[in-house]
Design an enzyme around this catalytic site. Structure first.
Site, PDB file in Angstrom:
ATOM      1  N   ASN A   1      -9.562   1.094   9.482  1.00  8.59           N
ATOM      2  CA  ASN A   1      -8.667   0.636  10.585  1.00  8.59           C
ATOM      3  C   ASN A   1      -9.107   1.535  11.798  1.00  8.59           C
ATOM      4  OD1 ASN A   1      -6.662   0.330  12.163  1.00  8.59           O
ATOM      5  ND2 ASN A   1      -5.008   0.850  11.153  1.00  8.59           N
ATOM      6  N   THR A   2      -8.913   2.792  11.564  1.00 12.75           N
ATOM      7  CA  THR A   2      -9.172   3.592  12.984  1.00 12.75           C
ATOM      8  C   THR A   2     -10.634   3.184  13.598  1.00 12.75           C
ATOM      9  OG1 THR A   2      -7.825   5.326  12.036  1.00 12.75           O
ATOM     10  CG2 THR A   2      -9.289   6.007  13.925  1.00 12.75           C
TER      11      THR A   2
ATOM     12  N   GLY B   1      -8.172   9.148   9.247  1.00  8.76           N
ATOM     13  CA  GLY B   1      -8.636   9.431  10.708  1.00  8.76           C
ATOM     14  C   GLY B   1      -9.686  10.237  11.113  1.00  8.76           C
TER      15      GLY B   1
ATOM     16  N   ALA C   1      -9.476   5.467   4.142  1.00  9.82           N
ATOM     17  CA  ALA C   1      -9.458   6.457   4.865  1.00  9.82           C
ATOM     18  C   ALA C   1     -10.778   7.458   5.029  1.00  9.82           C
ATOM     19  CB  ALA C   1      -8.496   7.609   4.453  1.00  9.82           C
ATOM     20  N   GLY C   2     -11.135   7.748   6.186  1.00 12.84           N
ATOM     21  CA  GLY C   2     -12.243   8.505   6.427  1.00 12.84           C
ATOM     22  C   GLY C   2     -13.435   7.846   6.756  1.00 12.84           C
TER      23      GLY C   2
ATOM     24  N   LYS D   1       0.980  -1.204   0.081  1.00 15.91           N
ATOM     25  CA  LYS D   1       0.096   0.130  -0.241  1.00 15.91           C
ATOM     26  C   LYS D   1       0.972   1.258   0.018  1.00 15.91           C
ATOM     27  CE  LYS D   1      -3.168   2.655   2.617  1.00 15.91           C
ATOM     28  NZ  LYS D   1      -3.915   3.013   3.949  1.00 15.91           N
TER      29      LYS D   1
END
Lengths: 371, 255, 66
Positions: free
Chosen positions: B204-205, B156, B182-183, B95
């Site tokens: 992830n987050t 994030g 992301a996001g 990635k």
């Protein structure tokens, strides 16, 4: 790039139409991202009763994307000599017509006449006879004409990628190459001899032109050879595939209907004006960005009526015999024109409908520095 | 079934391994998510406190490793990190992240394209993290990216898909899978990405910092599945107006 | 002798191998990648790789990340 366009056989394409109902047509009409099934719905018999709604939707998309303009162009026939034996074409090798090959000076003189008449987009057309008229000729002519015209398109024999790249450098901006029919059986049936018999080579030609860097590539089918609905679906598949592979290239689709020509060929499967209109609207709704051509094969009544409904480009004042602009009595045309009006008359008709006729939208001089 | 570079995935949710409160919770959450590919980062070993070795926790038979180049600020740093990743036994998958702005961590398009070109030639399977720019997506595909990973919103931020219009164009034009990354702060964001036609999402987050990461992982798995089902069943067509049947208006000129 | 490992000066025994050094740090040589004076060292070479005075060593490994 070593990629090949493939598409299902016509009987498989027909299957798409079997299951379509009115509800599919309604959905396709207002789909935000129409797919192949939507295109099939729009081309289907079920959509025929929705033709006015299709016309409105097509007009709305066209206006949103292109504005209220129609771009004009004229064909310039360079040579009527052709080595192919195609049953539908006036230039077919067997036909006893007066053949003519323009010299560079004659071709330039024809082009200047068109230029004086106000054209800045011209389409250079030639029969397929590379020994009589080949890449060297096209290149020399492009170099002579590029400063006088905003765009120079060619509709000549299929060339190699390297040849297209050479012509692009010389000022050719776009390539038109029509498959004539995507029905593989009928293709074999109507192409009796000559290099054009190689379907695969012809099918791969738009991709070669695009990968050579051409700004625009035109595809199309000659309507009247095979079933037009399946033809429309195959065209849509080809267009979508080309878009995926060659995102830098603009694409156009042409819908030439078989006109009376030397050799007395009659359409194998006639296509009515309604059918043609349905096909144009369907392609427009399927692909909002594609340029759609409507040539002087069609009559003034039809061309005027279609203004603003989907087509973005009209030819005008066309002569389909080499040398025909300088000498209107030139014999040996490729097909009989349906709309004999002059450029000015066509422009007036366009304005009368509230549209602006555009003679120029790009300068090929900008591409001279291209690699 | 989702295929990237010839590898088949039955789950369209990719997981991350950062920000979990413990290795134990990470393991359980990944298990619950059903994901088959997980991202890992590369860092220098802290000599004074080495801590847990993530490679001793991850079951390599179960998860395909997708090392990232997080921390790289330009193409050269990313390329160096990529070579480390391969030398660490991380395989060829990558990635690619190049984020020069420490404040937003937004990816640098120019450096990302440059690094992709080099790394593809070195045999890496490159999945570049990118801003949702359709032309950049095409350029990355042109140089051999195995998938593209446009961001929904900055890393994030949990803001969901703020780049919807551009991601729709990217999906429409893509020749390789599109993984929204992301996001994505809530399962509904992931579901929306899938409904739009994304091929997969990376989360992830939102899972790692949830009150209960294990349950949240399940929620994301379901959302991804639901979104995909909706997409496959023909959603994504919004009717802008209903069809009124009408007489042959405007077409009287036809013969 | 002194080497620089991950930017820190570290005292190590003369003639120590890379593998022994990594093991002494309580790390698993199979999951740590070493860059010795700018060159990535192949894992199978760790055991025979003898470090020299002033060497610059980077020890890197996978950590959690998204």
């Amino acid at each position: 790039m070593n990629i090949v366009f493939d598409y299902p056989a016509f009987d498989k394409l027909h299957e798409y139409f079997h299951t379509i109902e009115r509800a599919d047509v309604d959905r396709a009409l207002f789909s935000t991202r129409p797919g192949l099934k939507d295109l099939a719905a729009l081309l289907s018999p079920a959509a025929e009763e929705c033709l006015p709604a299709m016309a409105r939707r097509s007009a709305e998309i066209t206006e949103q994307r292109f504005g209220r303009v129609i771009q004009l162009y004229a064909p310039l026939y360079l040579s009527s000599v052709c080595c192919n034996r195609c049953s539908y074409c006036g230039f077919s090798v067997d036909n006893q017509i007066e053949r003519r090959v323009l010299s560079l000076d004659e071709a330039e003189a024809e082009a200047f006449i068109l230029n004086e008449r106000g054209f800045s987009h011209i389409l250079l057309v030639s029969g397929e006879a590379p020994k009589v008229m080949g890449v060297d000729f096209f290149e020399s002519l492009a170099l002579r004409l590029k400063d006088k015209f905003a765009s120079l398109s060619i509709e000549v024999q299929p060339l190699t990628t390297a040849e297209y790249a050479r012509l692009f450098k010389a000022g050719i901006t776009s390539v038109a190459v029509y498959q004539e029919t995507y029905d593989r059986q009928i293709y074999e049936q109507v192409h009796l001899s000559g290099r054009k018999c190689d379907q695969q080579y012809r099918l791969a030609t738009p991709a070669r032109a695009a990968s050579a860097g051409m700004r625009e590539v035109g595809i199309g089918a000659l309507l009247g050879l095979a079933d037009w609905r399946a033809e429309g679906l195959a065209l849509g598949l080809h267009l979508a595939w080309l878009r995926k592979q060659f995102w830098r290239t603009a694409f156009t689709v042409s819908f030439p209907r078989i006109r009376p020509a030397e050799g007395g060929f009659a359409a194998l499967q006639p296509v009515s004006e309604k059918n043609l209109s349905q096909m144009i609207f369907a392609l427009r709704i399927f692909d909002p960005d594609v340029g759609l051509l409507l040539s002087t094969r069609e009559e003034p009544r039809y061309r005027d009526g279609m203004i603003g409904l989907g087509s973005t480009r009209y030819s005008a004042g066309s002569c389909t015999a080499p040398g025909g602009y300088l000498d209107p009595d030139s014999a040996g045309e490729q097909f009989a024109v349906g709309d004999h009006r002059s450029l000015d008359q066509v422009c007036s008709a366009i304005r009368a409908r509230g549209f602006e006729p555009v003679r120029k939208d790009w300068d090929s001089m900008f591409q001279q520095h291209a690699a | 079934m989702l295929t990237i570079a010839g590898h088949k995935f039955s789950s369209r949710l990719f997981g991350g391994t950062g920000k979990f409160s413990s290795s134990e919770i990470m393991k359980k959450a990944l298990d619950a998510s059903g994901c088959e590919m997980i991202t890992v980062a590369l860092r220098r070993v802290n000599l004074n406190d080495p801590g847990d070795d993530i490679m001793s926790i991850i079951d390599r038979k179960r998860y395909l490793l997708l090392p990232n180049t997080s921390g790289a600020r330009d193409a050269d740093e990313a390329i160096r990190l990529a070579r480390f990743a391969r030398a660490s036994g991380g395989g060829d998958w990558l990635k690619l992240e190049v984020t020069p702005d420490p404040r937003t961590l937004l990816p640098d398009p120019v450096e990302t394209l440059r690094a992709t070109e080099v790394l593809v030639k070195e045999g890496f399977i490159v999945l570049p993290y990118m801003n949702a720019d359709p032309i950049l997506a095409l350029r990355l595909q042109d140089v051999g990216a195995a998938a593209v990973m446009p961001l929904g919103s900055p890393i994030g931020t949990n803001q969901g898909i703020l780049t919807r219009f551009q991601i729709e164009i990217i999906i429409e034009q893509a020749r390789v899978p599109v993984v929204v990354d992301a996001g994505l702060g809530a399962p509904s964001h992931a579901a929306l990405a899938m409904e739009m036609g994304a091929d997969a999402v990376l989360v992830n987050t939102a899972i790692a910092v949830a009150g209960d990461p294990v349950i949240m992982a399940q929620a994301f798995a379901k959302a991804v599945e639901a979104g995909r089902m909706a997409y496959e069943s023909g959603l994504g067509r919004q009717q802008r107006e209903s069809m009124a049947s009408s007489p042959q208006s405007g077409l009287e000129f036809l013969d | 002798m002194e080497i620089i490992c991950n930017s820190e000066p570290r005292q190590v025994a003369e003639g120590i191998s890379l593998e022994k050094y990594i093991l002494d740090l309580d790390l698993n040589p199979n999951t740590v990648v070493a860059e010795y004076n700018g060159q990535i060292v192949r894992r199978e070479d760790y055991a025979d790789y003898i470090m020299e005075e002033g060497a610059i060593l980077e020890l890197i490994r996978f950590v959690g990340g998204g």
